[in-house]
Design a protein around this motif. Structure first.
Motif, PDB file in Angstrom:
ATOM      1  N   GLU A  13       1.559  -1.348   0.388  1.00 60.05           N
ATOM      2  CA  GLU A  13      -0.307   0.285   0.278  1.00 60.05           C
ATOM      3  C   GLU A  13       0.896   1.159  -0.312  1.00 60.05           C
ATOM      4  O   GLU A  13       0.528   2.328  -0.663  1.00 60.05           O
ATOM      5  N   LYS A  14       1.908   1.391   0.715  1.00 61.17           N
ATOM      6  CA  LYS A  14       2.903   2.437   0.965  1.00 61.17           C
ATOM      7  C   LYS A  14       3.435   2.695  -0.340  1.00 61.17           C
ATOM      8  O   LYS A  14       3.723   3.432  -0.861  1.00 61.17           O
ATOM      9  N   LEU A  15       4.306   1.696  -1.067  1.00 51.67           N
ATOM     10  CA  LEU A  15       4.575   1.687  -2.748  1.00 51.67           C
ATOM     11  C   LEU A  15       3.277   1.725  -3.208  1.00 51.67           C
ATOM     12  O   LEU A  15       4.038   1.751  -4.762  1.00 51.67           O
ATOM     13  N   SER A  16       2.056   1.964  -3.291  1.00 48.81           N
ATOM     14  CA  SER A  16       1.348   2.047  -4.164  1.00 48.81           C
ATOM     15  C   SER A  16       0.766   1.169  -5.002  1.00 48.81           C
ATOM     16  O   SER A  16       0.622   1.348  -6.349  1.00 48.81           O
ATOM     17  N   GLU A  17       1.222   0.152  -4.988  1.00 52.19           N
ATOM     18  CA  GLU A  17       1.331  -1.202  -5.515  1.00 52.19           C
ATOM     19  C   GLU A  17       0.027  -1.762  -5.531  1.00 52.19           C
ATOM     20  O   GLU A  17      -0.785  -2.256  -4.731  1.00 52.19           O
ATOM     21  N   LYS A  18      -1.335  -0.894  -5.860  1.00 49.83           N
ATOM     22  CA  LYS A  18      -2.841  -1.501  -5.763  1.00 49.83           C
ATOM     23  C   LYS A  18      -3.140  -2.718  -5.744  1.00 49.83           C
ATOM     24  O   LYS A  18      -4.111  -3.432  -5.430  1.00 49.83           O
ATOM     25  N   ALA A  19      -2.501  -3.423  -7.048  1.00 54.27           N
ATOM     26  CA  ALA A  19      -2.655  -4.896  -7.809  1.00 54.27           C
ATOM     27  C   ALA A  19      -2.755  -5.831  -6.492  1.00 54.27           C
ATOM     28  O   ALA A  19      -3.324  -6.925  -6.044  1.00 54.27           O
ATOM     29  N   GLU A  20      -1.158  -5.433  -5.671  1.00 56.34           N
ATOM     30  CA  GLU A  20      -0.694  -6.405  -5.129  1.00 56.34           C
ATOM     31  C   GLU A  20      -1.258  -6.267  -3.532  1.00 56.34           C
ATOM     32  O   GLU A  20      -1.449  -7.126  -2.699  1.00 56.34           O
ATOM     33  N   ALA A  21      -1.374  -4.959  -2.608  1.00 61.87           N
ATOM     34  CA  ALA A  21      -2.352  -5.042  -1.737  1.00 61.87           C
ATOM     35  C   ALA A  21      -3.605  -5.084  -1.588  1.00 61.87           C
ATOM     36  O   ALA A  21      -3.829  -6.203  -1.039  1.00 61.87           O
ATOM     37  N   ARG A  22      -4.351  -5.351  -3.220  1.00 66.09           N
ATOM     38  CA  ARG A  22      -5.673  -6.341  -3.130  1.00 66.09           C
ATOM     39  C   ARG A  22      -5.194  -7.433  -3.166  1.00 66.09           C
ATOM     40  O   ARG A  22      -6.489  -8.188  -2.382  1.00 66.09           O
ATOM     41  N   LYS A  23      -4.436  -8.175  -3.870  1.00 62.69           N
ATOM     42  CA  LYS A  23      -3.996  -9.652  -3.332  1.00 62.69           C
ATOM     43  C   LYS A  23      -3.818  -9.987  -2.230  1.00 62.69           C
ATOM     44  O   LYS A  23      -4.542 -11.208  -1.551  1.00 62.69           O
ATOM     45  N   LEU A  24      -3.249  -8.818  -1.513  1.00 64.78           N
ATOM     46  CA  LEU A  24      -3.585 -10.032  -0.086  1.00 64.78           C
ATOM     47  C   LEU A  24      -3.847  -9.845   0.642  1.00 64.78           C
ATOM     48  O   LEU A  24      -3.874 -10.762   1.476  1.00 64.78           O
ATOM     49  N   LEU A  25      -4.805  -8.573   0.845  1.00 63.94           N
ATOM     50  CA  LEU A  25      -6.311  -8.439   1.401  1.00 63.94           C
ATOM     51  C   LEU A  25      -6.846  -9.961   1.216  1.00 63.94           C
ATOM     52  O   LEU A  25      -7.304 -10.342   2.288  1.00 63.94           O
ATOM     53  N   ASP A  26      -6.857  -9.963  -0.239  1.00 64.61           N
ATOM     54  CA  ASP A  26      -7.531 -11.717  -0.128  1.00 64.61           C
ATOM     55  C   ASP A  26      -6.845 -12.857   0.084  1.00 64.61           C
ATOM     56  O   ASP A  26      -7.218 -14.074   0.273  1.00 64.61           O
ATOM     57  N   ASP A  27      -5.555 -13.051   0.379  1.00 63.60           N
ATOM     58  CA  ASP A  27      -4.836 -14.299   1.230  1.00 63.60           C
ATOM     59  C   ASP A  27      -5.331 -13.846   2.564  1.00 63.60           C
ATOM     60  O   ASP A  27      -5.389 -15.258   2.955  1.00 63.60           O
ATOM     61  N   ILE A  28      -5.452 -12.856   2.775  1.00 62.37           N
ATOM     62  CA  ILE A  28      -5.576 -12.096   4.430  1.00 62.37           C
ATOM     63  C   ILE A  28      -7.148 -13.717   4.605  1.00 62.37           C
ATOM     64  O   ILE A  28      -7.604 -13.749   5.302  1.00 62.37           O
ATOM     65  N   MET A  29      -7.611 -12.531   3.569  1.00 69.15           N
ATOM     66  CA  MET A  29      -9.203 -13.421   4.420  1.00 69.15           C
ATOM     67  C   MET A  29     -10.302 -14.908   3.790  1.00 69.15           C
ATOM     68  O   MET A  29     -10.450 -15.430   4.453  1.00 69.15           O
ATOM     69  N   GLU A  30      -8.360 -15.627   2.986  1.00 74.67           N
ATOM     70  CA  GLU A  30      -8.105 -17.259   2.905  1.00 74.67           C
ATOM     71  C   GLU A  30      -8.308 -17.794   4.495  1.00 74.67           C
ATOM     72  O   GLU A  30      -8.483 -18.795   4.463  1.00 74.67           O
ATOM     73  N   LEU A  31      -7.356 -17.080   5.267  1.00 79.27           N
ATOM     74  CA  LEU A  31      -7.085 -16.813   6.403  1.00 79.27           C
ATOM     75  C   LEU A  31      -8.628 -17.697   7.348  1.00 79.27           C
ATOM     76  O   LEU A  31      -8.022 -18.999   8.302  1.00 79.27           O
ATOM     77  N   PHE A  32     -10.323 -17.090   7.175  1.00 79.30           N
ATOM     78  CA  PHE A  32     -10.713 -16.884   8.122  1.00 79.30           C
ATOM     79  C   PHE A  32     -12.216 -18.135   7.534  1.00 79.30           C
ATOM     80  O   PHE A  32     -12.534 -16.882   7.062  1.00 79.30           O
ATOM     81  N   PRO A  33     -12.041 -19.184   7.574  1.00 82.72           N
ATOM     82  CA  PRO A  33     -13.126 -20.090   6.885  1.00 82.72           C
ATOM     83  C   PRO A  33     -14.320 -19.249   7.707  1.00 82.72           C
ATOM     84  O   PRO A  33     -15.532 -19.096   7.525  1.00 82.72           O
ATOM     85  N   ASP A  34     -14.554 -18.798   8.907  1.00 82.01           N
ATOM     86  CA  ASP A  34     -15.765 -17.582   9.428  1.00 82.01           C
ATOM     87  C   ASP A  34     -15.490 -17.085   9.426  1.00 82.01           C
ATOM     88  O   ASP A  34     -14.631 -16.091   9.747  1.00 82.01           O
ATOM     89  N   LYS A  35     -16.831 -16.692   8.756  1.00 81.64           N
ATOM     90  CA  LYS A  35     -16.343 -14.651   7.642  1.00 81.64           C
ATOM     91  C   LYS A  35     -17.259 -14.299   9.278  1.00 81.64           C
ATOM     92  O   LYS A  35     -16.706 -12.287   9.078  1.00 81.64           O
ATOM     93  N   THR A  36     -17.431 -14.027  10.126  1.00 76.54           N
ATOM     94  CA  THR A  36     -17.742 -13.195  11.269  1.00 76.54           C
ATOM     95  C   THR A  36     -16.846 -13.106  12.003  1.00 76.54           C
ATOM     96  O   THR A  36     -16.795 -12.572  12.888  1.00 76.54           O
ATOM     97  N   ASP A  37     -16.062 -13.942  12.315  1.00 79.40           N
ATOM     98  CA  ASP A  37     -14.806 -13.633  12.829  1.00 79.40           C
ATOM     99  C   ASP A  37     -14.440 -11.802  13.432  1.00 79.40           C
ATOM    100  O   ASP A  37     -14.187 -10.968  11.646  1.00 79.40           O
ATOM    101  N   PRO A  38     -14.389 -11.371  14.059  1.00 82.13           N
ATOM    102  CA  PRO A  38     -14.303  -9.608  14.355  1.00 82.13           C
ATOM    103  C   PRO A  38     -12.749  -9.728  12.899  1.00 82.13           C
ATOM    104  O   PRO A  38     -12.754  -8.597  12.379  1.00 82.13           O
ATOM    105  N   ARG A  39     -11.647 -10.430  13.234  1.00 84.68           N
ATOM    106  CA  ARG A  39     -10.735  -9.504  12.780  1.00 84.68           C
ATOM    107  C   ARG A  39     -10.763 -10.121  11.102  1.00 84.68           C
ATOM    108  O   ARG A  39     -10.500  -9.204  10.062  1.00 84.68           O
TER     109      ARG A  39
END
Length: 406
Positions: free
Chosen positions: A363-389
């Motif tokens: 995000e600091k390097l303005s790499e929008k596509a990479e930042a967006r992909k990493l957010l999706d990778d983080i979401m993959e950690l949580f099968p329970d989407k109601t988890d606060p994180r």
């Protein structure tokens, strides 16, 4: 020299760092509190308490507690006091070092007045006049009010008020964050929580955020240390702490003391969504406990196959801990499950941190596509989407997508 008071007395209920409880009652003031066995009315067996730590004094019919320039100061209802005095009120909670004291103030019944056997001098005759009494009363009230205003201005509030929680199966949403903000002192590092104990398993659940040099958090239940949280992240993180049954007092007030030992001036740590959960005893199911334990270990070993395996491993191992805790003959499995659960949680947190830091860097390097992909990778950690994180990351994704569309 202490003198006996015919109007007021105090009862002090105290809990030492070892969990030992005691009480002390006196009508002698001033009353010294400290570690020294020779000069104190109430002797506290606590190495963090100074020899002559504090003094309870009676002035103008009111009780005050004064800090005697002690090493750690005194904490009154969550407010740190150093080298000053403050009025004591009924049921005030005072912390000296790591000893918790609760003050009960009692007024004695006045006995029958004896008839004076001496002639009343002119001074008493003067006081008996109504006008003079009213003037004196008005002056005294004015002076008292002025002193209270000046005293409040001198006090510096450096911590939050104690939070009282009900033991229930539902989380308690606080109207604001319970926060300690250290400013100019290293001793601003405590949050006090009170709750009523119940039978059955109890657990403190909360979300925590810290800044500055704070890296760990000690948790004391009724003066007994039950947990230490290490390697705390800078962002909000879930902190669930099981409360050992042997230290919980059912149907009575219990105290949880959270201490950040590394706090320095300017540091902050915040707790939110705090709740004390109580759950009824579950039946002892040895087969299910072993099944949950084996499945949790298997998923932990196969975490490289899927990011979600880590999350499920933590869930199954937590269930194994809860089930084995109900069986007295499964103490060995309980210990193993607790160790594996902690290991899985640490690995999960490390994976979460790694992806989150990579996202921030992109995000600091303005790499929008990479930042967006990493957010999706983080979401993959949580099968329970109601988890606060997961909910926070999901909200972040929505904000980023909306910003990119603009």
């Amino acid at each position: 020299m202490a003198s006996r008071n015919s109007v007021m007395k105090i009862l002090i209920m105290f809990t030492s760092p070892s969990g030992k409880k005691g009480k002390y009652q006196t009508d002698l003031f001033p009353c010294e509190l400290g570690r020294d066995h020779t000069d104190n009315g109430l002797v506290l067996d606590d190495p963090s308490v100074s020899k002559q730590h504090a003094t309870v004094v009676l002035e103008n019919g009111q009780l005050f507690i004064r800090d005697n320039n002690s090493r750690n100061g005194i904490n009154i209802n969550g407010t740190l006091l150093r080298g000053k005095k403050r009025r004591l009120k009924n049921n005030d909670t005072v912390i000296l070092g790591e000893t918790i004291l609760v003050f009960t103030i009692e007024k004695k019944e006045k006995g029958k007045k004896q008839k004076r056997r001496f002639a009343q001098p002119d001074f008493f005759a003067l006081l008996s006049q109504r006008r003079t009494l009213l003037v004196i009363l008005f002056v005294l009230l004015s002076i008292t009010a002025l002193l209270q205003i000046l005293h409040k201005k001198e006090e510096t509030a450096v911590s939050s008020q104690p939070t009282s929680l009900k033991a229930s199966g539902q989380p308690i949403s606080l109207p604001h964050h319970e926060q300690i903000s250290c400013s100019g002192t290293d001793d601003c590092n405590k949050i006090l929580i009170g709750f009523v104990g119940v039978n059955g398993q109890m657990e403190l659940r909360s979300e925590l955020k810290k800044t500055g040099s704070i890296t760990s958090l000690r948790v004391l239940l009724n003066g007994k240390e039950i947990a230490q949280l290490n390697d705390l992240p800078e962002w909000w993180s879930q902190q669930n702490i099981m409360l050992p049954r042997e230290y919980v007092i059912p149907a009575e007030e219990n105290t949880l003391l959270l201490i950040a030992p590394g706090a320095r001036a300017g540091d902050v740590f915040v707790l939110r969504e705090m709740s004390v959960f109580s759950t009824p005893d579950r039946p002892c199911d040895k087969d299910q406990a072993r099944k949950e334990f084996d499945l949790g270990r298997e998923l932990l070993a196969e975490r490289h196959l899927s990011r979600q395996n880590l999350y499920f491993a933590v869930q199954h191992l937590s269930e194994a801990v809860a089930l084995s805790a109900q069986c007295r003959s499964m103490s060995e499995l309980y210990t193993s499950a607790k160790r594996e659960e902690q290991k899985a949680s640490e690995i999960f947190d490390q994976e979460y941190k790694k992806l989150y830091f990579r996202f921030r860097r992109a995000e600091k390097l303005s790499e929008k596509a990479e930042a967006r992909k990493l957010l999706d990778d983080i979401m993959e950690l949580f099968p329970d989407k109601t988890d606060p994180r997961a909910e926070r990351i999901s909200q972040l994704i929505k904000e980023k997508d909306l910003h990119n569309k603009k």
